[in-house]
Design a protein around this motif. Structure first.
Motif, PDB file in Angstrom:
ATOM      1  N   LEU A  21     -26.422  87.339   1.562  1.00 55.91           N
ATOM      2  CA  LEU A  21     -26.955  88.197   0.603  1.00 55.91           C
ATOM      3  C   LEU A  21     -26.333  89.274   0.070  1.00 55.91           C
ATOM      4  N   GLU A  22     -25.703  90.227   1.117  1.00 55.22           N
ATOM      5  CA  GLU A  22     -24.848  91.171   0.680  1.00 55.22           C
ATOM      6  C   GLU A  22     -23.630  90.775  -0.205  1.00 55.22           C
ATOM      7  N   MET A  23     -23.184  89.667   0.087  1.00 54.72           N
ATOM      8  CA  MET A  23     -21.832  89.136  -0.661  1.00 54.72           C
ATOM      9  C   MET A  23     -22.378  88.904  -2.122  1.00 54.72           C
ATOM     10  N   ARG A  24     -23.279  88.204  -2.238  1.00 55.34           N
ATOM     11  CA  ARG A  24     -23.921  87.675  -3.298  1.00 55.34           C
ATOM     12  C   ARG A  24     -24.479  88.931  -4.169  1.00 55.34           C
ATOM     13  N   GLU A  25     -24.856  89.995  -3.640  1.00 59.12           N
ATOM     14  CA  GLU A  25     -25.019  91.292  -4.362  1.00 59.12           C
ATOM     15  C   GLU A  25     -24.036  91.783  -4.835  1.00 59.12           C
ATOM     16  N   GLN A  26     -22.817  91.745  -3.979  1.00 65.50           N
ATOM     17  CA  GLN A  26     -21.722  92.358  -4.391  1.00 65.50           C
ATOM     18  C   GLN A  26     -21.019  91.520  -5.627  1.00 65.50           C
ATOM     19  N   GLY A  27     -21.124  90.275  -5.444  1.00 63.41           N
ATOM     20  CA  GLY A  27     -20.446  89.450  -6.414  1.00 63.41           C
ATOM     21  C   GLY A  27     -21.014  89.920  -7.742  1.00 63.41           C
ATOM     22  N   ARG A  28     -22.545  89.884  -7.659  1.00 63.27           N
ATOM     23  CA  ARG A  28     -23.044  90.174  -8.744  1.00 63.27           C
ATOM     24  C   ARG A  28     -22.763  91.571  -9.514  1.00 63.27           C
ATOM     25  N   GLU A  29     -22.727  92.401  -8.510  1.00 55.45           N
ATOM     26  CA  GLU A  29     -22.293  93.496  -9.299  1.00 55.45           C
ATOM     27  C   GLU A  29     -20.889  94.157  -9.606  1.00 55.45           C
ATOM     28  N   GLN A  30     -19.935  93.196  -9.186  1.00 54.83           N
ATOM     29  CA  GLN A  30     -18.592  93.292  -9.524  1.00 54.83           C
ATOM     30  C   GLN A  30     -18.225  92.111 -10.440  1.00 54.83           C
ATOM     31  N   LYS A  31     -19.328  91.375 -10.910  1.00 55.10           N
ATOM     32  CA  LYS A  31     -19.213  90.345 -11.734  1.00 55.10           C
ATOM     33  C   LYS A  31     -18.078  89.091 -11.599  1.00 55.10           C
ATOM     34  N   ASN A  32     -18.159  89.119 -10.072  1.00 48.40           N
ATOM     35  CA  ASN A  32     -17.397  87.939  -9.661  1.00 48.40           C
ATOM     36  C   ASN A  32     -18.325  86.814  -9.660  1.00 48.40           C
ATOM     37  N   LYS A  33     -18.121  85.934 -10.287  1.00 53.49           N
ATOM     38  CA  LYS A  33     -18.983  84.605 -10.552  1.00 53.49           C
ATOM     39  C   LYS A  33     -18.796  83.726  -9.267  1.00 53.49           C
ATOM     40  N   ALA A  39     -22.108  82.567  -2.431  1.00 53.87           N
ATOM     41  CA  ALA A  39     -23.009  83.174  -1.514  1.00 53.87           C
ATOM     42  C   ALA A  39     -24.432  82.773  -1.893  1.00 53.87           C
ATOM     43  N   ASP A  40     -24.748  82.573  -3.180  1.00 56.40           N
ATOM     44  CA  ASP A  40     -25.911  81.986  -3.587  1.00 56.40           C
ATOM     45  C   ASP A  40     -26.307  80.533  -2.839  1.00 56.40           C
ATOM     46  N   LEU A  41     -24.961  79.857  -3.082  1.00 58.61           N
ATOM     47  CA  LEU A  41     -25.157  78.548  -2.714  1.00 58.61           C
ATOM     48  C   LEU A  41     -25.406  78.385  -1.033  1.00 58.61           C
TER      49      LEU A  41
END
Length: 96
Positions: A21-33, A39-41
């Protein structure tokens, strides 16, 4: 307030869930699709794995649900590629 003692299996699953969940949030914030979508998967797969470990489902169910989620999130190609790489790199299990 009653305390609940979680097993090591439950703790590992919950830690992995929080990390994803933390990785997903960081990916969203950093725009790393890629980070976001992977992480979402997998974050819900952790809870499915916990159910399989407890006997409420199976790991075949976990893989089926991962495949469904991968199709929904356009990660199917990544998942199939990763599974193929694992198959090639893993030595066969012995029956010993």
């Amino acid at each position: 307030m009653p305390t609940t003692h979680k097993t090591a299996t439950e703790l590992v699953h919950r830690l992995l869930l929080r990390a994803l969940l933390e990785m997903r949030e960081q990916g969203r914030e950093q725009k790393n699709k890629l980070v976001y979508h992977l992480a979402d998967l997998f974050h819900n797969a952790v809870l499915d794995m916990e159910a399989a470990a407890e006997g409420r489902s199976t790991y075949d169910d976990v893989l089926r649900l991962l495949d469904e989620k991968a199709r929904e999130t356009n990660c199917e190609r990544w998942l199939q590629s990763a599974l193929a790489e694992i198959e090639v790199s893993q030595p066969p299990k012995s029956d010993a």
